[in-house]
Design a protein around this motif. Structure first.
Motif, PDB file in Angstrom:
ATOM      1  N   ASP A  77      32.698  41.828  42.763  1.00 62.31           N
ATOM      2  CA  ASP A  77      33.193  42.940  43.562  1.00 62.31           C
ATOM      3  C   ASP A  77      34.323  42.481  44.474  1.00 62.31           C
ATOM      4  N   THR A  78      34.746  41.245  44.325  1.00 62.09           N
ATOM      5  CA  THR A  78      35.835  40.684  45.119  1.00 62.09           C
ATOM      6  C   THR A  78      37.128  40.712  44.305  1.00 62.09           C
ATOM      7  N   TYR A  79      38.243  40.388  44.970  1.00 61.01           N
ATOM      8  CA  TYR A  79      39.522  40.325  44.253  1.00 61.01           C
ATOM      9  C   TYR A  79      39.460  39.293  43.135  1.00 61.01           C
ATOM     10  N   ALA A  80      40.016  39.657  41.998  1.00 55.31           N
ATOM     11  CA  ALA A  80      40.205  38.683  40.924  1.00 55.31           C
ATOM     12  C   ALA A  80      41.383  37.778  41.279  1.00 55.31           C
ATOM     13  N   PRO A  81      41.507  36.621  40.643  1.00 55.78           N
ATOM     14  CA  PRO A  81      42.714  35.799  40.816  1.00 55.78           C
ATOM     15  C   PRO A  81      43.954  36.636  40.510  1.00 55.78           C
ATOM     16  N   HIS A  82      45.013  36.448  41.287  1.00 53.42           N
ATOM     17  CA  HIS A  82      46.157  37.346  41.130  1.00 53.42           C
ATOM     18  C   HIS A  82      46.840  37.215  39.775  1.00 53.42           C
ATOM     19  N   ARG A  83      46.717  36.070  39.114  1.00 46.16           N
ATOM     20  CA  ARG A  83      47.261  35.938  37.753  1.00 46.16           C
ATOM     21  C   ARG A  83      46.323  36.516  36.692  1.00 46.16           C
ATOM     22  N   GLY A  84      45.105  36.846  37.104  1.00 43.88           N
ATOM     23  CA  GLY A  84      44.110  37.339  36.165  1.00 43.88           C
ATOM     24  C   GLY A  84      42.962  36.366  36.033  1.00 43.88           C
ATOM     25  N   THR A  85      41.824  36.858  35.574  1.00 40.74           N
ATOM     26  CA  THR A  85      40.669  35.984  35.425  1.00 40.74           C
ATOM     27  C   THR A  85      40.928  34.955  34.325  1.00 40.74           C
ATOM     28  N   PRO A  86      40.390  33.737  34.469  1.00 44.65           N
ATOM     29  CA  PRO A  86      40.524  32.743  33.395  1.00 44.65           C
ATOM     30  C   PRO A  86      39.965  33.262  32.079  1.00 44.65           C
ATOM     31  N   GLN A  87      38.893  34.066  32.159  1.00 44.00           N
ATOM     32  CA  GLN A  87      38.279  34.568  30.931  1.00 44.00           C
ATOM     33  C   GLN A  87      39.243  35.446  30.136  1.00 44.00           C
ATOM     34  N   LEU A  88      39.921  36.378  30.828  1.00 46.58           N
ATOM     35  CA  LEU A  88      40.813  37.278  30.097  1.00 46.58           C
ATOM     36  C   LEU A  88      42.095  36.566  29.679  1.00 46.58           C
TER      37      LEU A  88
END
Length: 395
Positions: A61-72
Protein backbone atom coordinates in the motif's frame (compact mmCIF):
# COMPACT_ATOMS: atom_id res chain seq x y z
CA UNK A 1 -4.12 29.38 -17.74
CA UNK A 2 -1.62 27.71 -20.04
CA UNK A 3 -2.18 29.54 -23.36
CA UNK A 4 -1.24 26.38 -25.29
CA UNK A 5 -4.43 24.75 -24.05
CA UNK A 6 -6.41 26.97 -26.42
CA UNK A 7 -4.91 24.94 -29.28
CA UNK A 8 -6.16 21.63 -27.87
CA UNK A 9 -9.52 20.32 -29.03
CA UNK A 10 -11.65 17.95 -27.00
CA UNK A 11 -10.76 14.27 -27.52
CA UNK A 12 -12.53 12.99 -30.66
CA UNK A 13 -14.16 10.11 -28.77
CA UNK A 14 -15.73 12.60 -26.38
CA UNK A 15 -16.94 14.82 -29.22
CA UNK A 16 -18.38 11.83 -31.08
CA UNK A 17 -20.61 10.96 -28.13
CA UNK A 18 -21.65 14.50 -27.17
CA UNK A 19 -25.17 15.82 -27.69
CA UNK A 20 -26.60 12.54 -28.92
CA UNK A 21 -30.38 12.82 -29.08
CA UNK A 22 -31.24 9.71 -31.07
CA UNK A 23 -33.98 7.32 -30.06
CA UNK A 24 -31.80 4.19 -29.90
CA UNK A 25 -29.33 3.37 -27.14
CA UNK A 26 -25.96 4.53 -28.47
CA UNK A 27 -23.52 1.79 -29.49
CA UNK A 28 -19.99 3.07 -28.93
CA UNK A 29 -17.48 1.84 -31.53
CA UNK A 30 -15.09 4.76 -31.01
CA UNK A 31 -12.65 3.38 -28.43
CA UNK A 32 -10.32 0.40 -28.80
CA UNK A 33 -11.09 -1.25 -25.48
CA UNK A 34 -10.91 -5.05 -25.88
CA UNK A 35 -14.04 -6.80 -24.67
CA UNK A 36 -12.16 -9.44 -22.67
CA UNK A 37 -11.09 -8.81 -19.08
CA UNK A 38 -7.98 -9.62 -17.07
CA UNK A 39 -6.59 -13.16 -17.08
CA UNK A 40 -6.87 -15.34 -14.00
CA UNK A 41 -3.21 -14.80 -13.07
CA UNK A 42 -3.84 -11.05 -12.78
CA UNK A 43 -7.04 -11.49 -10.79
CA UNK A 44 -5.53 -14.09 -8.47
CA UNK A 45 -2.46 -11.96 -7.77
CA UNK A 46 -4.57 -8.86 -7.12
CA UNK A 47 -6.90 -10.79 -4.82
CA UNK A 48 -3.95 -12.15 -2.84
CA UNK A 49 -2.60 -8.63 -2.40
CA UNK A 50 -5.91 -7.10 -1.36
CA UNK A 51 -7.32 -9.98 0.66
CA UNK A 52 -4.06 -11.22 2.17
CA UNK A 53 -2.91 -10.64 5.69
CA UNK A 54 -2.60 -7.08 6.96
CA UNK A 55 1.18 -7.02 6.71
CA UNK A 56 1.16 -8.04 3.03
CA UNK A 57 -1.44 -5.42 2.12
CA UNK A 58 0.29 -2.66 4.08
CA UNK A 59 3.65 -3.40 2.44
CA UNK A 60 2.17 -2.93 -1.02
CA UNK A 61 0.00 0.00 0.00
CA UNK A 62 3.11 2.19 -0.15
CA UNK A 63 4.71 3.91 -3.15
CA UNK A 64 6.34 1.57 -5.62
CA UNK A 65 9.92 2.34 -6.74
CA UNK A 66 9.70 5.26 -9.14
CA UNK A 67 11.26 3.23 -11.98
CA UNK A 68 8.76 0.44 -11.33
CA UNK A 69 8.78 -2.72 -9.27
CA UNK A 70 11.67 -5.15 -9.92
CA UNK A 71 9.06 -7.83 -10.58
CA UNK A 72 7.39 -5.98 -13.46
CA UNK A 73 10.60 -4.60 -14.95
CA UNK A 74 12.00 -8.13 -14.90
CA UNK A 75 8.85 -9.52 -16.51
CA UNK A 76 8.99 -6.89 -19.26
CA UNK A 77 12.65 -7.67 -19.95
CA UNK A 78 11.86 -11.39 -20.11
CA UNK A 79 8.94 -10.65 -22.48
CA UNK A 80 11.22 -8.91 -24.99
CA UNK A 81 13.92 -11.56 -24.80
CA UNK A 82 11.55 -14.50 -25.16
CA UNK A 83 9.49 -12.93 -27.92
CA UNK A 84 12.08 -11.05 -29.94
CA UNK A 85 15.55 -12.05 -28.76
CA UNK A 86 15.98 -8.48 -27.53
CA UNK A 87 17.98 -8.23 -24.31
CA UNK A 88 17.14 -5.25 -22.13
CA UNK A 89 18.64 -4.46 -18.74
CA UNK A 90 15.61 -4.16 -16.42
CA UNK A 91 17.49 -1.71 -14.19
CA UNK A 92 18.71 0.63 -16.92
CA UNK A 93 16.45 0.16 -19.94
CA UNK A 94 12.90 -0.17 -18.59
CA UNK A 95 10.69 2.42 -16.88
CA UNK A 96 7.16 1.59 -15.72
CA UNK A 97 4.69 4.35 -16.58
CA UNK A 98 1.05 5.30 -16.11
CA UNK A 99 -0.10 3.46 -19.23
CA UNK A 100 1.39 3.95 -22.68
CA UNK A 101 0.09 7.52 -22.66
CA UNK A 102 2.33 8.22 -19.67
CA UNK A 103 5.18 6.65 -21.61
CA UNK A 104 4.61 9.01 -24.58
CA UNK A 105 4.46 12.10 -22.34
CA UNK A 106 7.65 11.08 -20.56
CA UNK A 107 9.46 10.21 -23.78
CA UNK A 108 8.64 13.55 -25.41
CA UNK A 109 9.82 15.42 -22.31
CA UNK A 110 13.01 13.35 -22.10
CA UNK A 111 14.02 13.44 -25.78
CA UNK A 112 13.07 17.00 -26.79
CA UNK A 113 13.31 20.61 -25.69
CA UNK A 114 10.87 23.49 -25.90
CA UNK A 115 10.52 24.60 -29.51
CA UNK A 116 11.88 21.36 -30.97
CA UNK A 117 10.04 19.74 -33.85
CA UNK A 118 8.49 16.30 -33.38
CA UNK A 119 7.59 14.38 -36.53
CA UNK A 120 4.27 12.54 -36.67
CA UNK A 121 2.83 10.27 -39.35
CA UNK A 122 -0.32 11.50 -41.03
CA UNK A 123 -2.66 9.93 -40.03
CA UNK A 124 -1.73 8.95 -36.46
CA UNK A 125 -3.17 8.38 -32.99
CA UNK A 126 -5.13 11.40 -31.83
CA UNK A 127 -3.24 12.02 -28.56
CA UNK A 128 0.23 12.53 -30.07
CA UNK A 129 -0.26 16.02 -31.48
CA UNK A 130 -1.93 17.58 -28.41
CA UNK A 131 0.69 16.09 -26.09
CA UNK A 132 3.46 17.61 -28.19
CA UNK A 133 1.67 20.95 -28.49
CA UNK A 134 0.86 21.42 -24.82
CA UNK A 135 4.49 20.66 -23.93
CA UNK A 136 5.64 23.56 -26.10
CA UNK A 137 7.09 21.43 -28.89
CA UNK A 138 6.08 21.75 -32.54
CA UNK A 139 4.30 18.82 -34.19
CA UNK A 140 5.17 18.29 -37.85
CA UNK A 141 2.90 16.02 -39.85
CA UNK A 142 4.54 13.73 -42.42
CA UNK A 143 1.97 12.36 -44.90
CA UNK A 144 2.06 8.60 -45.33
CA UNK A 145 2.08 6.97 -48.75
CA UNK A 146 -1.52 6.42 -49.97
CA UNK A 147 -0.29 3.59 -52.19
CA UNK A 148 1.36 1.83 -49.25
CA UNK A 149 -1.13 1.79 -46.42
CA UNK A 150 -0.41 5.42 -45.48
CA UNK A 151 2.91 4.30 -43.98
CA UNK A 152 6.04 6.44 -43.75
CA UNK A 153 9.31 5.43 -45.33
CA UNK A 154 12.87 6.65 -44.87
CA UNK A 155 12.68 9.10 -47.79
CA UNK A 156 9.55 10.80 -46.48
CA UNK A 157 11.10 11.10 -43.03
CA UNK A 158 14.37 12.46 -44.44
CA UNK A 159 12.54 15.18 -46.38
CA UNK A 160 10.68 16.28 -43.25
CA UNK A 161 13.76 16.59 -41.03
CA UNK A 162 14.97 20.10 -40.20
CA UNK A 163 17.70 21.38 -37.86
CA UNK A 164 15.02 21.55 -35.13
CA UNK A 165 13.87 17.94 -35.49
CA UNK A 166 14.53 15.89 -32.37
CA UNK A 167 12.01 13.04 -32.43
CA UNK A 168 9.65 10.90 -34.51
CA UNK A 169 6.71 9.17 -32.84
CA UNK A 170 5.08 6.33 -34.76
CA UNK A 171 3.12 3.25 -33.88
CA UNK A 172 2.80 -0.21 -35.36
CA UNK A 173 0.33 -1.78 -35.76
CA UNK A 174 -0.92 1.66 -36.69
CA UNK A 175 -3.84 3.34 -35.01
CA UNK A 176 -6.04 4.11 -36.97
CA UNK A 177 -5.23 2.17 -40.16
CA UNK A 178 -4.00 -1.21 -38.90
CA UNK A 179 -1.02 -1.12 -41.27
CA UNK A 180 2.31 -2.44 -39.95
CA UNK A 181 5.95 -1.40 -40.24
CA UNK A 182 8.25 -4.27 -41.19
CA UNK A 183 11.80 -4.59 -39.85
CA UNK A 184 13.52 -3.23 -42.97
CA UNK A 185 11.35 -0.10 -43.01
CA UNK A 186 11.82 0.50 -39.28
CA UNK A 187 15.58 0.04 -39.61
CA UNK A 188 15.81 2.50 -42.50
CA UNK A 189 13.72 5.13 -40.73
CA UNK A 190 15.75 4.77 -37.52
CA UNK A 191 19.00 5.16 -39.48
CA UNK A 192 17.80 8.44 -41.02
CA UNK A 193 16.84 9.76 -37.60
CA UNK A 194 20.09 8.66 -35.98
CA UNK A 195 22.10 10.41 -38.69
CA UNK A 196 20.18 13.60 -37.89
CA UNK A 197 20.69 13.23 -34.14
CA UNK A 198 16.98 12.58 -33.58
CA UNK A 199 15.27 9.84 -31.59
CA UNK A 200 12.50 7.38 -32.42
CA UNK A 201 9.59 6.40 -30.17
CA UNK A 202 7.79 3.26 -31.30
CA UNK A 203 4.31 3.00 -29.75
CA UNK A 204 3.63 -0.74 -29.91
CA UNK A 205 0.51 -1.06 -27.73
CA UNK A 206 -1.27 -3.11 -30.40
CA UNK A 207 1.61 -5.57 -30.80
CA UNK A 208 -0.43 -8.63 -29.79
CA UNK A 209 -2.94 -7.95 -32.58
CA UNK A 210 -0.44 -8.38 -35.42
CA UNK A 211 -1.88 -10.67 -38.12
CA UNK A 212 -0.35 -10.36 -41.57
CA UNK A 213 3.25 -10.27 -40.35
CA UNK A 214 5.09 -10.63 -37.04
CA UNK A 215 5.36 -7.56 -34.89
CA UNK A 216 8.92 -6.22 -34.50
CA UNK A 217 9.97 -3.72 -31.79
CA UNK A 218 12.06 -0.94 -33.31
CA UNK A 219 14.94 -1.51 -30.87
CA UNK A 220 15.32 -5.06 -32.19
CA UNK A 221 16.45 -3.77 -35.59
CA UNK A 222 17.70 -0.23 -34.98
CA UNK A 223 20.65 1.45 -33.34
CA UNK A 224 20.68 3.89 -30.46
CA UNK A 225 18.16 6.58 -29.44
CA UNK A 226 15.16 4.26 -29.84
CA UNK A 227 12.39 3.81 -27.28
CA UNK A 228 9.33 1.54 -27.21
CA UNK A 229 6.12 2.59 -25.48
CA UNK A 230 3.81 -0.26 -24.53
CA UNK A 231 1.29 -1.31 -21.90
CA UNK A 232 -0.74 -4.14 -20.46
CA UNK A 233 -4.01 -2.41 -21.41
CA UNK A 234 -4.80 -4.07 -24.74
CA UNK A 235 -2.73 -7.20 -24.07
CA UNK A 236 -4.60 -8.17 -20.89
CA UNK A 237 -7.87 -6.29 -21.43
CA UNK A 238 -7.16 -4.00 -18.45
CA UNK A 239 -7.26 -0.50 -19.91
CA UNK A 240 -8.52 0.92 -16.61
CA UNK A 241 -5.57 -0.28 -14.52
CA UNK A 242 -3.11 2.05 -16.31
CA UNK A 243 0.12 0.05 -16.34
CA UNK A 244 2.58 0.71 -19.16
CA UNK A 245 6.27 1.06 -19.82
CA UNK A 246 9.01 2.78 -21.75
CA UNK A 247 11.93 0.61 -22.87
CA UNK A 248 15.11 1.01 -24.89
CA UNK A 249 18.04 3.41 -25.02
CA UNK A 250 19.54 3.58 -21.48
CA UNK A 251 20.46 7.27 -21.68
CA UNK A 252 16.94 8.26 -22.72
CA UNK A 253 15.46 5.95 -20.08
CA UNK A 254 17.65 7.60 -17.47
CA UNK A 255 16.40 11.03 -18.55
CA UNK A 256 12.81 9.77 -18.51
CA UNK A 257 13.32 8.27 -15.05
CA UNK A 258 14.34 11.70 -13.74
CA UNK A 259 11.12 13.17 -15.12
CA UNK A 260 8.77 10.39 -14.06
CA UNK A 261 8.67 11.12 -10.31
CA UNK A 262 7.72 14.72 -11.11
CA UNK A 263 4.57 13.61 -12.95
CA UNK A 264 3.20 10.51 -11.19
CA UNK A 265 5.77 9.66 -8.46
CA UNK A 266 5.11 5.99 -9.18
CA UNK A 267 2.59 3.69 -10.83
CA UNK A 268 -0.08 1.74 -8.91
CA UNK A 269 1.90 -0.71 -6.77
CA UNK A 270 -0.51 -3.69 -6.57
CA UNK A 271 -1.38 -3.39 -10.28
CA UNK A 272 2.31 -3.63 -11.16
CA UNK A 273 2.72 -6.81 -9.12
CA UNK A 274 -0.43 -8.37 -10.57
CA UNK A 275 0.68 -7.32 -14.05
CA UNK A 276 4.06 -8.96 -13.52
CA UNK A 277 2.31 -12.19 -12.48
CA UNK A 278 0.11 -12.14 -15.58
CA UNK A 279 2.92 -11.27 -18.01
CA UNK A 280 5.09 -14.07 -16.55
CA UNK A 281 2.35 -16.71 -16.33
CA UNK A 282 2.91 -19.83 -18.49
CA UNK A 283 -0.54 -19.40 -20.02
CA UNK A 284 0.03 -15.76 -21.00
CA UNK A 285 0.78 -16.48 -24.65
CA UNK A 286 -2.25 -18.73 -25.08
CA UNK A 287 -4.50 -16.13 -23.40
CA UNK A 288 -3.32 -13.37 -25.73
CA UNK A 289 -3.46 -15.51 -28.88
CA UNK A 290 -6.98 -16.78 -28.16
CA UNK A 291 -8.39 -13.30 -27.66
CA UNK A 292 -6.50 -11.88 -30.62
CA UNK A 293 -8.02 -14.58 -32.85
CA UNK A 294 -11.48 -13.96 -31.39
CA UNK A 295 -11.30 -10.23 -32.10
CA UNK A 296 -10.07 -10.94 -35.65
CA UNK A 297 -12.93 -13.38 -36.28
CA UNK A 298 -15.58 -11.05 -34.88
CA UNK A 299 -14.06 -8.11 -36.75
CA UNK A 300 -14.09 -9.91 -40.09
CA UNK A 301 -17.68 -11.02 -39.54
CA UNK A 302 -18.65 -7.41 -38.90
CA UNK A 303 -16.76 -6.19 -41.98
CA UNK A 304 -18.42 -8.86 -44.13
CA UNK A 305 -21.79 -7.55 -43.01
CA UNK A 306 -20.73 -3.96 -43.64
CA UNK A 307 -19.52 -4.81 -47.15
CA UNK A 308 -23.00 -6.08 -48.04
CA UNK A 309 -24.56 -2.71 -47.23
CA UNK A 310 -25.04 -0.43 -50.26
CA UNK A 311 -22.75 2.57 -50.12
CA UNK A 312 -19.91 0.90 -48.24
CA UNK A 313 -16.88 -0.63 -50.00
CA UNK A 314 -17.59 -4.17 -51.11
CA UNK A 315 -14.17 -5.63 -50.38
CA UNK A 316 -13.64 -4.94 -46.67
CA UNK A 317 -10.99 -7.12 -45.06
CA UNK A 318 -9.14 -6.97 -41.78
CA UNK A 319 -6.04 -4.77 -41.84
CA UNK A 320 -2.64 -6.27 -41.11
CA UNK A 321 -2.98 -5.65 -37.37
CA UNK A 322 -4.69 -3.71 -34.60
CA UNK A 323 -8.27 -3.60 -33.39
CA UNK A 324 -9.69 -1.02 -35.81
CA UNK A 325 -11.08 -0.86 -39.33
CA UNK A 326 -10.34 2.31 -41.32
CA UNK A 327 -13.17 2.38 -43.85
CA UNK A 328 -13.26 4.60 -46.93
CA UNK A 329 -16.60 6.45 -46.96
CA UNK A 330 -15.69 9.13 -49.49
CA UNK A 331 -18.39 8.13 -51.97
CA UNK A 332 -21.27 8.36 -49.51
CA UNK A 333 -19.78 11.22 -47.51
CA UNK A 334 -19.93 13.68 -50.38
CA UNK A 335 -23.71 13.29 -50.60
CA UNK A 336 -24.14 13.79 -46.83
CA UNK A 337 -21.69 16.64 -46.24
CA UNK A 338 -23.15 19.98 -45.39
CA UNK A 339 -23.04 22.71 -42.82
CA UNK A 340 -19.25 22.80 -42.89
CA UNK A 341 -18.77 19.09 -42.15
CA UNK A 342 -16.09 17.13 -43.98
CA UNK A 343 -17.46 14.03 -45.77
CA UNK A 344 -16.10 11.67 -43.11
CA UNK A 345 -17.46 13.79 -40.27
CA UNK A 346 -20.83 13.89 -42.03
CA UNK A 347 -20.90 10.10 -42.28
CA UNK A 348 -19.90 9.68 -38.63
CA UNK A 349 -22.62 12.11 -37.54
CA UNK A 350 -25.22 10.41 -39.77
CA UNK A 351 -24.40 6.92 -38.47
CA UNK A 352 -24.63 8.18 -34.90
CA UNK A 353 -27.85 10.15 -35.22
CA UNK A 354 -29.65 7.83 -37.67
CA UNK A 355 -28.43 4.43 -36.46
CA UNK A 356 -27.19 5.05 -32.93
CA UNK A 357 -23.71 3.80 -33.86
CA UNK A 358 -20.77 6.01 -32.86
CA UNK A 359 -17.57 5.88 -34.94
CA UNK A 360 -14.74 8.38 -35.39
CA UNK A 361 -14.18 10.49 -38.52
CA UNK A 362 -10.82 9.80 -40.10
CA UNK A 363 -9.92 13.48 -40.23
CA UNK A 364 -9.61 13.37 -36.42
CA UNK A 365 -6.35 11.47 -37.01
CA UNK A 366 -4.93 14.04 -39.42
CA UNK A 367 -5.63 15.49 -42.86
CA UNK A 368 -4.66 12.22 -44.57
CA UNK A 369 -7.50 10.48 -42.76
CA UNK A 370 -10.18 12.58 -44.44
CA UNK A 371 -12.72 10.40 -46.22
CA UNK A 372 -12.42 7.49 -43.78
CA UNK A 373 -14.11 6.48 -40.54
CA UNK A 374 -12.43 4.44 -37.80
CA UNK A 375 -14.49 1.63 -36.30
CA UNK A 376 -13.37 -0.26 -33.21
CA UNK A 377 -13.53 -4.03 -33.67
CA UNK A 378 -12.61 -4.67 -30.04
CA UNK A 379 -16.20 -4.19 -28.87
CA UNK A 380 -18.13 -7.19 -27.50
CA UNK A 381 -19.42 -9.48 -30.29
CA UNK A 382 -23.05 -8.75 -29.46
CA UNK A 383 -22.41 -5.01 -29.83
CA UNK A 384 -20.77 -5.51 -33.23
CA UNK A 385 -23.66 -7.72 -34.36
CA UNK A 386 -26.24 -5.15 -33.30
CA UNK A 387 -24.22 -2.36 -34.96
CA UNK A 388 -24.15 -4.30 -38.23
CA UNK A 389 -27.93 -4.84 -38.01
CA UNK A 390 -28.55 -1.12 -37.48
CA UNK A 391 -26.14 -0.02 -40.19
CA UNK A 392 -27.97 -2.17 -42.73
CA UNK A 393 -30.69 0.50 -42.61
CA UNK A 394 -28.30 3.44 -42.42
CA UNK A 395 -29.86 5.45 -45.22
Amino acid sequence: MNPLLSRIAAPPAVTALADYRGGLPLLDLTVGTPWFGPPRAFRDAMAALVLGDEGTLHHHDTYAPHRGTPQLRGAVAAFYEAGYGLRLDPDRQILITHGATGAIWTAVLAATGIGDEVLLPDPCYTLYEPIITVLGRTPVRVPGDPADGLLLDADRVARAISPRTSLLVLNSPVNPTGAMYGPARLKAIAAVLEAAGAALVHDEVLDCFARARPHVPAAAVAGSRVLMANSLSKRLGITGWRVGWLAGDPDLIDAAARIHPLTTIAVNHPAQLAGAAALSAPEHGAFVDAHSRAIAAGGQEFLDALARIPGFPGDLTLPDGGVYAFVDVTAVGVTLAGGGDSPDAAVARHLRDRCGVAVLPGSAFGPAGAGFVRISLGAPPERLAEAARRLAAWR
